[in-house]
Enzyme design. Structure first.
Site, PDB file in Angstrom:
ATOM      1  NE  ARG A 106     -90.484 -40.026 -12.015  1.00 59.26           N
ATOM      2  CZ  ARG A 106     -91.647 -39.423 -11.736  1.00 59.26           C
ATOM      3  NH1 ARG A 106     -91.696 -38.490 -10.836  1.00 59.26           N
ATOM      4  NH2 ARG A 106     -92.746 -39.772 -12.344  1.00 59.26           N
ATOM      5  CB  THR A 110     -86.174 -31.771 -10.086  1.00 61.22           C
ATOM      6  OG1 THR A 110     -86.130 -32.579 -11.272  1.00 61.22           O
ATOM      7  CG2 THR A 110     -84.966 -30.850 -10.044  1.00 61.22           C
ATOM      8  CG  ASP A 202     -91.972 -51.900 -16.695  1.00 59.94           C
ATOM      9  OD1 ASP A 202     -91.402 -51.106 -15.933  1.00 59.94           O
ATOM     10  OD2 ASP A 202     -91.906 -51.793 -17.949  1.00 59.94           O
ATOM     11  CG  ASP A 205     -89.269 -54.402 -17.675  1.00 56.33           C
ATOM     12  OD1 ASP A 205     -88.372 -53.945 -18.411  1.00 56.33           O
ATOM     13  OD2 ASP A 205     -89.273 -54.274 -16.438  1.00 56.33           O
TER      14      ASP A 205
HETATM   15  N1  URA Z   1     -95.607 -47.863 -16.106  1.00 59.33           N
HETATM   16  C1  URA Z   1     -95.815 -49.183 -16.341  1.00 59.33           C
HETATM   17  O1  URA Z   1     -95.240 -49.757 -17.250  1.00 59.33           O
HETATM   18  N2  URA Z   1     -96.689 -49.844 -15.542  1.00 59.33           N
HETATM   19  C2  URA Z   1     -97.362 -49.241 -14.542  1.00 59.33           C
HETATM   20  O2  URA Z   1     -98.150 -49.903 -13.866  1.00 59.33           O
HETATM   21  C3  URA Z   1     -97.126 -47.866 -14.311  1.00 59.33           C
HETATM   22  C4  URA Z   1     -96.247 -47.205 -15.101  1.00 59.33           C
END
Ligand code: URA
Length: 211
Positions: A106, A110, A202, A205
């Site tokens: 990202r 922008t 995540d 992760d």
């Molecule tokens: N990406 C992720 O890994 N978890 C989320 O909750 C949103 C985006």
């Protein structure tokens, strides 16, 4: 959510496994195994419209006509990095599938996704593509990935994720109404940090143990 191109794949095994994927006490090894298992179960459902063609084979008993999946090899395209976590499970079911990759980041100014890596097999125009990202959050990455595939002439694209947020479903389905989206679960909302609630945290992760 009422978009004709959006489906939540409902199956007791998928729901059961998704519960353990969501659970924060599930260790990294179990998390990856469960993600692969759900990806495989989803792929079974997502590929149910694949066309078949007749072939003649010989069994130990006699010659017979039977059917195989027809057409060019499927292409799986994980969005880096979390999409990688679902590929092995799908390859167990479709071992001949080719695997492309899309990397997006990202842009801080922008806020738009920018592609930093893009590699797909040659002659992709008439192959069936399955784009993969475990989390459909804002939809920005998935929309940009489909834009990129369409730019190079890909026509048949499906998108699969484990968990979708309503915000992402709306954005994606409105941007690409011709692309079918399959999720294992549809959650409540996005929080102020862009995480899906209740979600699973995540995905990258948890898959790669980077937190
Ligand atoms: N990406 C992720 O890994 N978890 C989320 O909750 C949103 C985006």
């Amino acid at each position: 959510m009422n978009y004709p191109n959006f489906t939540v794949i409902s199956h007791p095994l998928i729901e059961h496994k998704l519960t353990f994927i969501r659970d924060l006490t599930t260790p990294k090894k179990g998390f990856k195994e469960l993600v692969d298992e759900v990806a495989m179960l989803m792929a079974y459902e997502i590929t149910k419209d694949f066309p078949l063609e007749e072939v003649e084979i010989e069994t130990p008993i006699c010659k017979t006509k039977t059917r195989i999946v027809s057409g060019k090899k499927v292409v799986l395209v994980p969005i880096l990095r979390a999409g990688l976590g679902m590929v092995d499970g799908i390859l167990k079911l479709i071992p001949s599938a080719r695997v492309g990759h899309i990397g997006l980041y990202r842009d801080h100014e922008t806020l738009q996704p920018v592609s930093y890596y893009f590699k797909i097999p040659p002659q992709s125009e008439d192959r069936d593509f399955i784009l993969i990202d475990p989390m459909l959050a804002t939809g920005g990455s998935a929309i940009a990935a489909v834009d990129k595939l369409k730019e190079v002439g890909v026509k048949n694209i499906k998108f699969m994720c484990l968990i979708a947020a309503p915000e992402g479903v709306k954005a994606f389905c409105e941007a690409h109404p011709d692309v079918k989206v399959f999720a294992a679960g549809l959650d409540e909302k996005l929080n102020e940090n862009g995480y899906i609630v209740p979600g699973l945290g995540d995905a990258g992760d948890r898959l790669f143990g980077t937190k």
